[in-house]
Design an enzyme around this catalytic site. Structure first.
Site, PDB file in Angstrom:
ATOM      1  N   ASN A  13       0.873  -1.179   0.000  1.00  0.00           N
ATOM      2  CA  ASN A  13       0.000   0.000   0.000  1.00  0.00           C
ATOM      3  C   ASN A  13       0.915   1.235   0.000  1.00  0.00           C
ATOM      4  O   ASN A  13       1.546   1.553   1.009  1.00  0.00           O
ATOM      5  CB  ASN A  13      -0.887  -0.045   1.257  1.00  0.00           C
ATOM      6  CG  ASN A  13      -1.815   1.139   1.349  1.00  0.00           C
ATOM      7  OD1 ASN A  13      -1.459   2.239   0.941  1.00  0.00           O
ATOM      8  ND2 ASN A  13      -2.991   0.909   1.889  1.00  0.00           N
ATOM      9  N   LYS A  16       0.527   4.014   2.578  1.00  0.00           N
ATOM     10  CA  LYS A  16       1.251   3.753   3.831  1.00  0.00           C
ATOM     11  C   LYS A  16       2.734   4.098   3.667  1.00  0.00           C
ATOM     12  O   LYS A  16       3.341   4.724   4.550  1.00  0.00           O
ATOM     13  CB  LYS A  16       1.149   2.271   4.218  1.00  0.00           C
ATOM     14  CG  LYS A  16      -0.213   1.778   4.663  1.00  0.00           C
ATOM     15  CD  LYS A  16      -0.093   0.305   5.102  1.00  0.00           C
ATOM     16  CE  LYS A  16      -1.392  -0.340   5.478  1.00  0.00           C
ATOM     17  NZ  LYS A  16      -1.238  -1.770   5.837  1.00  0.00           N
ATOM     18  N   ASP A  73      -0.122  -3.452   9.912  1.00  0.00           N
ATOM     19  CA  ASP A  73      -1.479  -3.937   9.714  1.00  0.00           C
ATOM     20  C   ASP A  73      -2.411  -2.961  10.394  1.00  0.00           C
ATOM     21  O   ASP A  73      -2.169  -2.560  11.539  1.00  0.00           O
ATOM     22  CB  ASP A  73      -1.677  -5.354  10.265  1.00  0.00           C
ATOM     23  CG  ASP A  73      -2.873  -6.011   9.599  1.00  0.00           C
ATOM     24  OD1 ASP A  73      -2.841  -6.218   8.366  1.00  0.00           O
ATOM     25  OD2 ASP A  73      -3.867  -6.300  10.289  1.00  0.00           O
ATOM     26  N   SER A  74      -3.427  -2.538   9.672  1.00  0.00           N
ATOM     27  CA  SER A  74      -4.289  -1.503  10.229  1.00  0.00           C
ATOM     28  C   SER A  74      -5.722  -1.734   9.815  1.00  0.00           C
ATOM     29  O   SER A  74      -6.008  -2.569   8.953  1.00  0.00           O
ATOM     30  CB  SER A  74      -3.795  -0.125   9.779  1.00  0.00           C
ATOM     31  OG  SER A  74      -3.365  -0.133   8.453  1.00  0.00           O
ATOM     32  N   PHE A 156      -5.744   7.997   1.633  1.00  0.00           N
ATOM     33  CA  PHE A 156      -6.132   6.809   0.874  1.00  0.00           C
ATOM     34  C   PHE A 156      -7.203   6.073   1.677  1.00  0.00           C
ATOM     35  O   PHE A 156      -7.600   6.507   2.781  1.00  0.00           O
ATOM     36  CB  PHE A 156      -4.911   5.911   0.610  1.00  0.00           C
ATOM     37  CG  PHE A 156      -4.299   5.334   1.856  1.00  0.00           C
ATOM     38  CD1 PHE A 156      -4.692   4.089   2.330  1.00  0.00           C
ATOM     39  CD2 PHE A 156      -3.342   6.040   2.573  1.00  0.00           C
ATOM     40  CE1 PHE A 156      -4.135   3.564   3.496  1.00  0.00           C
ATOM     41  CE2 PHE A 156      -2.783   5.528   3.742  1.00  0.00           C
ATOM     42  CZ  PHE A 156      -3.186   4.277   4.203  1.00  0.00           C
ATOM     43  N   TYR A 158     -10.091   4.690   3.647  1.00  0.00           N
ATOM     44  CA  TYR A 158     -11.323   5.237   4.231  1.00  0.00           C
ATOM     45  C   TYR A 158     -11.176   6.719   4.596  1.00  0.00           C
ATOM     46  O   TYR A 158     -12.106   7.299   5.170  1.00  0.00           O
ATOM     47  CB  TYR A 158     -11.710   4.422   5.479  1.00  0.00           C
ATOM     48  CG  TYR A 158     -12.016   2.960   5.183  1.00  0.00           C
ATOM     49  CD1 TYR A 158     -13.281   2.556   4.781  1.00  0.00           C
ATOM     50  CD2 TYR A 158     -11.028   1.982   5.296  1.00  0.00           C
ATOM     51  CE1 TYR A 158     -13.553   1.219   4.495  1.00  0.00           C
ATOM     52  CE2 TYR A 158     -11.294   0.642   5.030  1.00  0.00           C
ATOM     53  CZ  TYR A 158     -12.555   0.267   4.631  1.00  0.00           C
ATOM     54  OH  TYR A 158     -12.826  -1.062   4.349  1.00  0.00           O
ATOM     55  N   ASP A 159     -10.048   7.346   4.300  1.00  0.00           N
ATOM     56  CA  ASP A 159      -9.792   8.725   4.745  1.00  0.00           C
ATOM     57  C   ASP A 159     -10.891   9.734   4.375  1.00  0.00           C
ATOM     58  O   ASP A 159     -11.240  10.579   5.209  1.00  0.00           O
ATOM     59  CB  ASP A 159      -8.443   9.229   4.206  1.00  0.00           C
ATOM     60  CG  ASP A 159      -7.267   8.700   5.009  1.00  0.00           C
ATOM     61  OD1 ASP A 159      -7.475   8.187   6.124  1.00  0.00           O
ATOM     62  OD2 ASP A 159      -6.125   8.804   4.512  1.00  0.00           O
ATOM     63  N   HIS A 184      -3.438   7.157  13.508  1.00  0.00           N
ATOM     64  CA  HIS A 184      -3.064   5.864  14.089  1.00  0.00           C
ATOM     65  C   HIS A 184      -1.640   5.474  13.651  1.00  0.00           C
ATOM     66  O   HIS A 184      -0.815   5.080  14.461  1.00  0.00           O
ATOM     67  CB  HIS A 184      -4.089   4.814  13.642  1.00  0.00           C
ATOM     68  CG  HIS A 184      -4.367   4.822  12.167  1.00  0.00           C
ATOM     69  ND1 HIS A 184      -4.644   5.982  11.464  1.00  0.00           N
ATOM     70  CD2 HIS A 184      -4.351   3.834  11.235  1.00  0.00           C
ATOM     71  CE1 HIS A 184      -4.813   5.687  10.189  1.00  0.00           C
ATOM     72  NE2 HIS A 184      -4.640   4.396  10.014  1.00  0.00           N
ATOM     73  N   ARG A 185      -1.360   5.613  12.364  1.00  0.00           N
ATOM     74  CA  ARG A 185      -0.018   5.232  11.860  1.00  0.00           C
ATOM     75  C   ARG A 185       1.041   6.204  12.371  1.00  0.00           C
ATOM     76  O   ARG A 185       2.137   5.792  12.761  1.00  0.00           O
ATOM     77  CB  ARG A 185      -0.040   5.217  10.318  1.00  0.00           C
ATOM     78  CG  ARG A 185       1.290   4.776   9.676  1.00  0.00           C
ATOM     79  CD  ARG A 185       1.081   4.436   8.215  1.00  0.00           C
ATOM     80  NE  ARG A 185       0.100   3.377   8.088  1.00  0.00           N
ATOM     81  CZ  ARG A 185      -1.189   3.591   7.752  1.00  0.00           C
ATOM     82  NH1 ARG A 185      -1.618   4.805   7.469  1.00  0.00           N
ATOM     83  NH2 ARG A 185      -2.043   2.585   7.707  1.00  0.00           N
TER      84      ARG A 185
HETATM   85  P1  ITT Z   1      -0.500  -4.171   3.082  1.00  0.00           P
HETATM   86  O1  ITT Z   1      -1.179  -5.370   3.744  1.00  0.00           O
HETATM   87  O2  ITT Z   1       0.318  -4.543   1.897  1.00  0.00           O
HETATM   88  O3  ITT Z   1       0.257  -3.325   4.072  1.00  0.00           O
HETATM   89  P2  ITT Z   1      -3.237  -3.156   2.811  1.00  0.00           P
HETATM   90  O4  ITT Z   1      -3.787  -1.905   2.223  1.00  0.00           O
HETATM   91  O5  ITT Z   1      -3.863  -4.462   2.363  1.00  0.00           O
HETATM   92  O6  ITT Z   1      -1.654  -3.191   2.509  1.00  0.00           O
HETATM   93  P3  ITT Z   1      -4.053  -3.790   5.526  1.00  0.00           P
HETATM   94  O7  ITT Z   1      -4.115  -5.255   5.263  1.00  0.00           O
HETATM   95  O8  ITT Z   1      -3.437  -3.300   6.799  1.00  0.00           O
HETATM   96  O9  ITT Z   1      -3.267  -3.033   4.371  1.00  0.00           O
HETATM   97  O10 ITT Z   1      -5.520  -3.206   5.399  1.00  0.00           O
HETATM   98  C1  ITT Z   1      -5.826  -1.965   5.899  1.00  0.00           C
HETATM   99  C2  ITT Z   1      -7.159  -1.475   5.340  1.00  0.00           C
HETATM  100  O11 ITT Z   1      -7.537  -0.329   6.093  1.00  0.00           O
HETATM  101  C3  ITT Z   1      -7.053  -1.045   3.879  1.00  0.00           C
HETATM  102  O12 ITT Z   1      -8.313  -1.186   3.236  1.00  0.00           O
HETATM  103  C4  ITT Z   1      -6.682   0.417   4.000  1.00  0.00           C
HETATM  104  O13 ITT Z   1      -7.123   1.180   2.893  1.00  0.00           O
HETATM  105  C5  ITT Z   1      -7.406   0.828   5.287  1.00  0.00           C
HETATM  106  N1  ITT Z   1      -6.557   1.797   5.991  1.00  0.00           N
HETATM  107  C6  ITT Z   1      -5.425   1.533   6.713  1.00  0.00           C
HETATM  108  N2  ITT Z   1      -4.852   2.672   7.106  1.00  0.00           N
HETATM  109  C7  ITT Z   1      -5.613   3.673   6.629  1.00  0.00           C
HETATM  110  C8  ITT Z   1      -5.514   5.065   6.664  1.00  0.00           C
HETATM  111  O14 ITT Z   1      -4.478   5.660   7.250  1.00  0.00           O
HETATM  112  N3  ITT Z   1      -6.456   5.766   6.071  1.00  0.00           N
HETATM  113  C9  ITT Z   1      -7.496   5.185   5.446  1.00  0.00           C
HETATM  114  N4  ITT Z   1      -7.659   3.867   5.322  1.00  0.00           N
HETATM  115  C10 ITT Z   1      -6.719   3.109   5.918  1.00  0.00           C
END
Ligand code: ITT
Length: 202
Positions: A13, A16, A73-74, A156, A158-159, A184-185
């Site tokens: 992502n 991130k 992971d978020s 990106f 849900y922002d 959070h990050r």
């Molecule tokens: P990686 O696993 O490769 O890191 P990912 O996007 O699949 O990428 P996650 O599995 O952690 O990451 O899923 C996190 C979800 O939550 C994903 O749909 C993100 O768009 C959303 N998310 C995480 N952090 C966010 C943020 O700072 N703002 C908005 N949405 C966020």
């Protein structure tokens, strides 16, 4: 100046990656991401917690690259949906190859008949994998509220529907620096910084 230590950001992502680089570039570290190594592993994110999933990603990428590795992971936890989508945030939408916009639309459809305000929080767990060391974890949380119409073009995921009531701005209306100061990050990265600084000085 060349930076002697390397750190791999193990996330596909690039939103991130952008936020992590903005904080970590202050350290004497060469930051690499998966594009730099043309690396992509299919890590099954089937853990029961953010920490388990972050650990799986950090461990998989450090094994293949041999580099110190940071994974994230978020997810978004919405109270009216009993904490959903939570660790399923990336897979939340009932269609294959869903986009961020699809996931936002799906979430809003699930919330449509629930009374507002729709309180929610973002949670982020970072896992740091270093050769021959135990994994280290850092967590950050950011409270807010889901709103029914999108606002802002930054960030990106849900922002655009995540409102910070004290600012009356969504996460997508903030600059990267503003988002990192309260997200959070950003908070998880602030917890990681002293740990990394100590490691680098040892
Ligand atoms: P990686 O696993 O490769 O890191 P990912 O996007 O699949 O990428 P996650 O599995 O952690 O990451 O899923 C996190 C979800 O939550 C994903 O749909 C993100 O768009 C959303 N998310 C995480 N952090 C966010 C943020 O700072 N703002 C908005 N949405 C966020």
């Amino acid at each position: 100046m060349t930076k002697p230590f390397k750190l791999l950001l193990a996330t596909a992502n690039f939103g991130k990656v952008h936020e992590m680089r903005a904080v970590l570039s202050a350290l004497p570290l060469e930051i690499l991401d998966l594009r730099d190594l043309a690396l992509h592993l299919d890590v099954q994110e089937d853990g029961a917690t953010y920490a388990e999933n972050a650990a799986k990603k950090a461990t998989a990428y450090t094994s293949v690259s041999g580099l110190p590795t940071l994974a994230d992971d978020s997810g978004l936890e919405v109270d009216a949906l009993n904490g959903e989508p939570g660790i399923r945030s990336a897979r939340y939408a009932s269609i294959p190859n869903a986009t961020d916009a699809d996931r936002r639309a799906y979430l809003l459809a699930r919330l449509k008949d629930k009374p507002r305000p729709w309180s929610a929080r973002f949670r982020c767990v970072l896992a740091l994998a270093l050769p021959h060391q135990e994994l280290a974890f850092f967590e950050g949380v950011c409270e807010g509220e889901i709103i029914p119409e999108e606002r802002g073009a930054g960030g990106f995921g849900y922002d655009p529907i995540f409102l910070l009531p004290a600012l009356n701005q969504t996460m997508a209306e903030l600059s990267t620096a503003q988002k990192n100061a309260l997200s959070h990050r950003g908070r998880a990265l602030q917890a990681l910084l002293p740990y990394l600084t100590r490691l680098l000085s040892d």
